[in-house]
Design a protein around this motif. Structure first.
Motif, PDB file in Angstrom:
ATOM      1  N   PRO A  16      -0.695-118.248  24.954  1.00 51.60           N
ATOM      2  CA  PRO A  16      -1.183-117.059  24.254  1.00 51.60           C
ATOM      3  C   PRO A  16      -0.040-116.267  23.614  1.00 51.60           C
ATOM      4  CG  PRO A  16      -2.180-117.214  26.429  1.00 51.60           C
ATOM      5  CD  PRO A  16      -1.144-118.288  26.351  1.00 51.60           C
ATOM      6  N   ALA A  17      -0.286-115.762  22.419  1.00 52.96           N
ATOM      7  CA  ALA A  17       0.643-114.871  21.705  1.00 52.96           C
ATOM      8  C   ALA A  17       1.987-115.519  21.371  1.00 52.96           C
ATOM      9  CB  ALA A  17       0.865-113.570  22.474  1.00 52.96           C
ATOM     10  N   CYS A  18       2.042-116.846  21.332  1.00 56.22           N
ATOM     11  CA  CYS A  18       3.318-117.493  20.991  1.00 56.22           C
ATOM     12  C   CYS A  18       3.513-117.554  19.476  1.00 56.22           C
ATOM     13  CB  CYS A  18       3.379-118.900  21.574  1.00 56.22           C
ATOM     14  SG  CYS A  18       2.168-119.999  20.832  1.00 56.22           S
ATOM     15  N   GLY A  19       2.461-117.265  18.702  1.00 56.65           N
ATOM     16  CA  GLY A  19       2.617-117.283  17.246  1.00 56.65           C
ATOM     17  C   GLY A  19       1.821-118.363  16.542  1.00 56.65           C
ATOM     18  N   LYS A  20       0.800-118.918  17.203  1.00 55.76           N
ATOM     19  CA  LYS A  20       0.020-119.996  16.588  1.00 55.76           C
ATOM     20  C   LYS A  20      -0.628-119.534  15.285  1.00 55.76           C
ATOM     21  CE  LYS A  20      -2.484-120.380  20.296  1.00 55.76           C
ATOM     22  NZ  LYS A  20      -1.726-119.441  21.123  1.00 55.76           N
ATOM     23  N   THR A  21      -1.318-118.397  15.347  1.00 56.14           N
ATOM     24  CA  THR A  21      -2.004-117.914  14.148  1.00 56.14           C
ATOM     25  C   THR A  21      -0.997-117.618  13.043  1.00 56.14           C
ATOM     26  OG1 THR A  21      -3.707-116.958  15.551  1.00 56.14           O
ATOM     27  CG2 THR A  21      -3.626-116.189  13.286  1.00 56.14           C
ATOM     28  N   ALA A  22       0.109-116.979  13.423  1.00 57.67           N
ATOM     29  CA  ALA A  22       1.134-116.646  12.434  1.00 57.67           C
ATOM     30  C   ALA A  22       1.646-117.916  11.746  1.00 57.67           C
ATOM     31  CB  ALA A  22       2.284-115.894  13.103  1.00 57.67           C
ATOM     32  N   VAL A  23       1.896-118.951  12.520  1.00 62.60           N
ATOM     33  CA  VAL A  23       2.432-120.200  11.967  1.00 62.60           C
ATOM     34  C   VAL A  23       1.386-120.883  11.081  1.00 62.60           C
ATOM     35  CG1 VAL A  23       3.160-122.546  12.572  1.00 62.60           C
ATOM     36  CG2 VAL A  23       4.137-120.583  13.784  1.00 62.60           C
ATOM     37  N   GLU A  49     -10.792-113.064  11.784  1.00 57.53           N
ATOM     38  CA  GLU A  49     -10.645-112.010  10.769  1.00 57.53           C
ATOM     39  C   GLU A  49      -9.332-112.173  10.006  1.00 57.53           C
ATOM     40  OE1 GLU A  49     -12.184-109.780   9.101  1.00 57.53           O
ATOM     41  OE2 GLU A  49     -13.914-110.685  10.121  1.00 57.53           O
ATOM     42  N   ARG A  50      -8.251-112.495  10.772  1.00 56.30           N
ATOM     43  CA  ARG A  50      -6.934-112.642  10.125  1.00 56.30           C
ATOM     44  C   ARG A  50      -6.959-113.793   9.122  1.00 56.30           C
ATOM     45  NH1 ARG A  50      -2.994-113.110  15.143  1.00 56.30           N
ATOM     46  NH2 ARG A  50      -1.323-113.144  13.586  1.00 56.30           N
ATOM     47  N   TYR A  51      -7.594-114.890   9.509  1.00 58.84           N
ATOM     48  CA  TYR A  51      -7.667-116.024   8.578  1.00 58.84           C
ATOM     49  C   TYR A  51      -8.499-115.656   7.354  1.00 58.84           C
ATOM     50  CZ  TYR A  51      -5.644-119.023  12.176  1.00 58.84           C
ATOM     51  OH  TYR A  51      -4.806-119.576  13.086  1.00 58.84           O
ATOM     52  N   THR A  96      -7.067-126.968  14.129  1.00 58.24           N
ATOM     53  CA  THR A  96      -7.739-126.304  15.238  1.00 58.24           C
ATOM     54  C   THR A  96      -6.676-125.496  15.956  1.00 58.24           C
ATOM     55  OG1 THR A  96      -7.303-128.048  16.861  1.00 58.24           O
ATOM     56  CG2 THR A  96      -9.328-128.233  15.552  1.00 58.24           C
ATOM     57  N   GLU A  97      -7.023-124.261  16.306  1.00 64.30           N
ATOM     58  CA  GLU A  97      -6.090-123.424  17.072  1.00 64.30           C
ATOM     59  C   GLU A  97      -6.684-123.205  18.447  1.00 64.30           C
ATOM     60  OE1 GLU A  97      -5.163-119.398  15.607  1.00 64.30           O
ATOM     61  OE2 GLU A  97      -4.455-118.894  17.625  1.00 64.30           O
ATOM     62  N   SER A  98      -5.942-123.559  19.500  1.00 66.01           N
ATOM     63  CA  SER A  98      -6.440-123.270  20.838  1.00 66.01           C
ATOM     64  C   SER A  98      -5.283-122.905  21.750  1.00 66.01           C
ATOM     65  CB  SER A  98      -7.207-124.465  21.408  1.00 66.01           C
ATOM     66  OG  SER A  98      -6.409-125.620  21.369  1.00 66.01           O
ATOM     67  N   THR A 140       8.991-120.653  17.759  1.00 70.99           N
ATOM     68  CA  THR A 140       8.890-119.370  17.055  1.00 70.99           C
ATOM     69  C   THR A 140       9.774-118.288  17.688  1.00 70.99           C
ATOM     70  OG1 THR A 140       7.024-118.748  18.423  1.00 70.99           O
ATOM     71  CG2 THR A 140       6.498-119.750  16.310  1.00 70.99           C
ATOM     72  N   LYS A 141       9.858-117.169  17.000  1.00 73.91           N
ATOM     73  CA  LYS A 141      10.530-115.940  17.453  1.00 73.91           C
ATOM     74  C   LYS A 141      12.024-116.122  17.653  1.00 73.91           C
ATOM     75  CE  LYS A 141       6.134-114.461  19.364  1.00 73.91           C
ATOM     76  NZ  LYS A 141       5.369-113.751  20.354  1.00 73.91           N
ATOM     77  N   GLY A 142      12.582-117.137  17.000  1.00 74.61           N
ATOM     78  CA  GLY A 142      14.030-117.339  17.041  1.00 74.61           C
ATOM     79  C   GLY A 142      14.779-116.139  16.495  1.00 74.61           C
ATOM     80  N   ASP A 143      14.106-115.355  15.639  1.00 68.39           N
ATOM     81  CA  ASP A 143      14.766-114.176  15.077  1.00 68.39           C
ATOM     82  C   ASP A 143      15.106-113.138  16.137  1.00 68.39           C
ATOM     83  OD1 ASP A 143      12.063-112.053  14.395  1.00 68.39           O
ATOM     84  OD2 ASP A 143      11.765-114.114  15.035  1.00 68.39           O
ATOM     85  N   ILE A 144      14.446-113.218  17.275  1.00 69.59           N
ATOM     86  CA  ILE A 144      14.643-112.177  18.288  1.00 69.59           C
ATOM     87  C   ILE A 144      15.815-112.496  19.215  1.00 69.59           C
ATOM     88  CG2 ILE A 144      13.466-110.892  20.140  1.00 69.59           C
ATOM     89  CD1 ILE A 144      10.866-111.448  18.864  1.00 69.59           C
ATOM     90  N   ASN A 162       9.723-119.101  11.665  1.00 70.53           N
ATOM     91  CA  ASN A 162       9.605-117.673  11.910  1.00 70.53           C
ATOM     92  C   ASN A 162       8.213-117.231  11.463  1.00 70.53           C
ATOM     93  OD1 ASN A 162       9.592-114.850  11.507  1.00 70.53           O
ATOM     94  ND2 ASN A 162      11.829-114.825  11.378  1.00 70.53           N
ATOM     95  N   GLY A 163       7.401-116.805  12.430  1.00 72.60           N
ATOM     96  CA  GLY A 163       6.019-116.443  12.137  1.00 72.60           C
ATOM     97  C   GLY A 163       5.892-115.188  11.292  1.00 72.60           C
ATOM     98  N   LEU A 164       6.944-114.381  11.235  1.00 74.15           N
ATOM     99  CA  LEU A 164       6.882-113.156  10.432  1.00 74.15           C
ATOM    100  C   LEU A 164       7.326-113.420   9.003  1.00 74.15           C
ATOM    101  CD1 LEU A 164       8.284-110.469  12.906  1.00 74.15           C
ATOM    102  CD2 LEU A 164       5.925-111.232  12.548  1.00 74.15           C
TER     103      LEU A 164
HETATM  104  N1  LIG Z   1       9.569-111.542  15.869  1.00 76.45           N
HETATM  105  C1  LIG Z   1       8.658-112.508  15.710  1.00 76.45           C
HETATM  106  N2  LIG Z   1       7.362-112.249  16.016  1.00 76.45           N
HETATM  107  C2  LIG Z   1       6.461-113.224  15.841  1.00 76.45           C
HETATM  108  C3  LIG Z   1       6.830-114.511  15.365  1.00 76.45           C
HETATM  109  N3  LIG Z   1       5.702-115.283  15.324  1.00 76.45           N
HETATM  110  C4  LIG Z   1       4.680-114.489  15.732  1.00 76.45           C
HETATM  111  N4  LIG Z   1       5.126-113.245  16.044  1.00 76.45           N
HETATM  112  C5  LIG Z   1       4.326-112.111  16.549  1.00 76.45           C
HETATM  113  O1  LIG Z   1       3.811-112.476  17.824  1.00 76.45           O
HETATM  114  C6  LIG Z   1       2.513-111.909  18.005  1.00 76.45           C
HETATM  115  C7  LIG Z   1       1.491-112.969  18.384  1.00 76.45           C
HETATM  116  O2  LIG Z   1       1.323-113.852  17.293  1.00 76.45           O
HETATM  117  P1  LIG Z   1      -0.030-114.665  17.049  1.00 76.45           P
HETATM  118  O3  LIG Z   1       0.170-115.507  15.830  1.00 76.45           O
HETATM  119  O4  LIG Z   1      -1.209-113.768  17.060  1.00 76.45           O
HETATM  120  O5  LIG Z   1      -0.023-115.581  18.361  1.00 76.45           O
HETATM  121  P2  LIG Z   1      -1.158-116.586  18.914  1.00 76.45           P
HETATM  122  O6  LIG Z   1      -1.887-115.865  19.986  1.00 76.45           O
HETATM  123  O7  LIG Z   1      -0.380-117.746  19.469  1.00 76.45           O
HETATM  124  O8  LIG Z   1      -2.021-116.978  17.765  1.00 76.45           O
HETATM  125  C8  LIG Z   1       2.178-111.186  16.708  1.00 76.45           C
HETATM  126  O9  LIG Z   1       2.472-109.813  16.883  1.00 76.45           O
HETATM  127  C9  LIG Z   1       3.108-111.832  15.706  1.00 76.45           C
HETATM  128  O10 LIG Z   1       3.414-110.969  14.642  1.00 76.45           O
HETATM  129  C10 LIG Z   1       8.222-114.764  15.057  1.00 76.45           C
HETATM  130  O11 LIG Z   1       8.650-115.859  14.662  1.00 76.45           O
HETATM  131  N5  LIG Z   1       9.073-113.720  15.260  1.00 76.45           N
END
Ligand SMILES: Nc1nc2c(ncn2[C@@H]2O[C@H](COP(=O)(O)OP(=O)(O)O)[C@@H](O)[C@H]2O)c(=O)[nH]1
Ligand SMILES: Nc1ncnc2c1ncn2[C@@H]1O[C@H](COP(=O)(O)OP(=O)(O)OP(=O)(O)O)[C@@H](O)[C@H]1O
Ligand SMILES: [Mg+2]
Ligand SMILES: [Mg+2]
Lengths: 235, 284
Positions: A10-17, A46-48, A90-92, A137-141, A167-169
């Motif tokens: 959860p929240a790893c960035g699947k939707t963002a990617v 909704e985001r999609y 598919t996202e799960s 993801t989130k290598g920027d952090i 980078n999901g952002l």
């Molecule tokens: N800093 C940073 N934040 C990210 C990155 N990818 C996703 N996020 C943030 O992580 C949170 C969860 O992302 P989301 O795509 O909803 O995750 P999901 O639950 O796996 O689909 C959101 O607030 C995103 O903006 C990334 O590469 N870098």
């Protein structure tokens, strides 16, 4: 149509990617859609939709989410074909890390963020170990060194996979992911008869059937017992 | 392209990156990038300047990716005059490029010493005490507050974290190219940081909006509309200006330290480094 299973904690960035990748794909006139699987609730649809990406969602509710996925993927693929998608994601969320939605001969993407600690790649289990692509993801952090250590751990867990930082952002890396999927993912509009890459747990017990009471009197079926006979405690 | 240089490169073979070349692609509207191929050599420091959205980060991404006409810009990146081996792209290791991120803090749950050991371990190296000490010493030369091997990473200040990241990238990362996107000012000596990276024979590319940092480099690439539109060499006048700006940077640093330590700043009013423009109040 190419089918692509995307899984990760959860929240790893699947939707963002997926969003960033779908936008890159659109630039190449590749039309992508998503079926989002979740347990109880999701706003991802909704985001999609906001990005003009066709989407369906399935909430598993009281059913094991991975079983729910397996019993709905066939119809999901037919929906994608009817929508005339070029790619269906598919996202799960692999909620207990025990299972994996990945299917043989269907491109499999695992997403994992660098914030989960350096043991996360080992703990995430088959959805990462059996993936063709591991997106980090989130290598920027974090620092370069933390990224390098983390990627080395991912490679230990899955030496076969292509590992891609995205980078999901900012979307950095999504261009490459989109290109790999366009060029390499097999065409699979129909998954009838396909096999999962990793089996579901062989556990049917009273709790699977709705039991709520605690105690051995209420346990029937496939029950595993924790061995607590050793001393334990602090060394 | 320089034929003699290419022949030399071919003779030297695959012994590290001595030269990195960016061949032009196209700008955001698809027009050809109006510059000749640009080369960087080990030990070079080059700045990348340009308005917000002009394509600075994209250029760094092209280099990190060792683009071969397969990114939005169509640029090609050559190593030692030839198309590089791309097998490192997806393995996550053996990458030619290290990137210093904008973040200021670590997230890993480990001490400074454990962290350095882990990082060395991920490349199959073991770190002896002397090397580990040298990295920590280098970090301490970049920051006012000393850090030690037994400090927890997550408890380091922003400046200490940044200093350790830079020292680690310079001395432990084998990547011969270092990309820096907007190095933060807070709490570290940036001039010293760039010198440290340069001294380890890295190619250092810095994208920045900060004139004092931009003038550190003998060359700067000017970006606009997604393309490199100019390559400027630092003039002797600019070099002079750079030393004056460095005086201002040091003044800022002293002020920051003194105010942090709780000292009075009265004496600065007569400090020769402080500009002497009379204030409205003094004029009255
Ligand atoms: N800093 C940073 N934040 C990210 C990155 N990818 C996703 N996020 C943030 O992580 C949170 C969860 O992302 P989301 O795509 O909803 O995750 P999901 O639950 O796996 O689909 C959101 O607030 C995103 O903006 C990334 O590469 N870098
Ligand atoms: N030549 C190009 N062709 C197509 N797209 C480009 C090109 N150059 C840059 N872009 C895209 O333009 C956008 C802005 O570029 P970028 O992020 O590199 O700007 P920047 O100079 O780093 O801005 P900032 O100063 O705000 O950090 C990015 O999405 C980038 O991928
Ligand atoms: Mg999501
Ligand atoms: Mg930028």
């Amino acid at each position: 149509m190419k089918l692509i299973t995307v899984a990760g904690p959860p929240a790893c960035g699947k939707t963002a990617v997926i969003l960033k990748t779908a936008v890159e794909l659109r630039g190449h006139a590749v039309h992508a859609g998503v079926v989002k699987f979740d347990c109880l609730a999701t706003d991802d649809d909704e985001r999609y939709r906001r990005h003009g990406i066709p989407v369906q969602k399935g909430l598993s509710g009281s059913i094991c989410p991975d079983h729910y996925f397996a019993s709905n993927i066939e119809e999901s693929a037919s929906w994608g074909a009817r929508e005339e998608l070029d790619i269906l994601f598919t996202e799960s969320a692999g909620l207990c890390n025990r299972c994996s939605p990945h299917i043989r001969d269907v491109a499999a993407v695992a997403v994992i963020d660098v914030l989960g600690g350096i043991n996360a790649p080992r703990k995430v289990g088959p959805m990462l170990r059996t993936a063709d692509y591991v997106v980090v993801t989130k290598g920027d952090i974090v620092s370069q060194a933390e990224r390098e250590v983390f990627v080395a751990r991912v490679r230990d867990a899955n030496p076969r996979a292509r590992i891609l930082p995205v980078n999901g952002l900012s979307g950095q890396g999504a261009f490459e992911l989109a290109r790999l999927l366009r060029e390499e993912a097999p065409d699979r509009a129909d998954v009838t008869g396909s096999r999962l890459r990793y089996p579901m747990p062989g556990a049917v017990c009273s709790y699977c059937l709705g039991e709520q009471r605690i105690g051995s009197a209420h346990q029937i079926g496939n029950v595993a017992t924790l061995d607590l006979t050793s001393a334990g405690g602090t060394p | 392209m320089n034929a003699v240089q290419d022949a030399l490169d071919a003779l030297c073979g695959e012994t590290g990156v001595r030269r990195l070349t960016v061949e032009p692609g196209r700008d955001r509207r698809g027009n050809p990038e109006p510059v000749a191929p640009i080369s960087f050599s080990a030990g070079d420091v080059v700045c990348i300047v340009g308005a917000t959205g002009s394509g600075k980060s994209r250029l760094l991404e092209d280099i990190e990716w060792l683009a071969q006409g397969d990114t939005p810009t169509g640029r090609r990146v050559l190593v030692n005059g030839a198309a590089p081996d791309l097998s490192g792209r997806y393995s996550g290791t053996g990458r030619l490029v290290a990137q210093l991120s904008q973040n200021m803090n670590f997230v890993m749950d480990a001490s400074v010493g454990e962290f350095l050991d882990l990082h060395a371990g991920s490349r199959g190296l073991t770190l002896d005490a002397a090397r580990r000490g040298a990295i920590i010493d280098a970090a301490n030369r970049l920051t006012g507050e000393a850090l030690a091997a037994d400090h927890q990473l997550t408890e380091l200040s922003g400046g200490q974290s940044r200093a350790l990241m830079i020292a680690d990238t310079a001395m432990l990362s084998t990547s011969p190219i270092v990309l820096i996107d907007e190095i933060e000012n807070a709490g570290i000596d940036r001039h010293q940081a760039i010198r440290l990276l340069q001294g380890e024979d890295k190619i250092v590319l810095v994208a920045t909006h900060d004139p004092s940092l931009a003038l550190l480099a003998p060359r700067r690439l000017v970006l606009a509309g997604g393309a490199i539109v100019d390559v400027r060499r630092r003039t002797p006048q600019e070099e002079l200006l750079a030393t004056r700006l460095a005086t201002l940077d040091r003044l800022q640093e002293r002020l920051r330290n003194d105010i942090r330590t709780g000292l009075s700043l009265d004496a600065y009013l007569s400090d020769p480094a402080v500009p002497t423009v009379p204030t409205a109040k003094e004029n009255a």
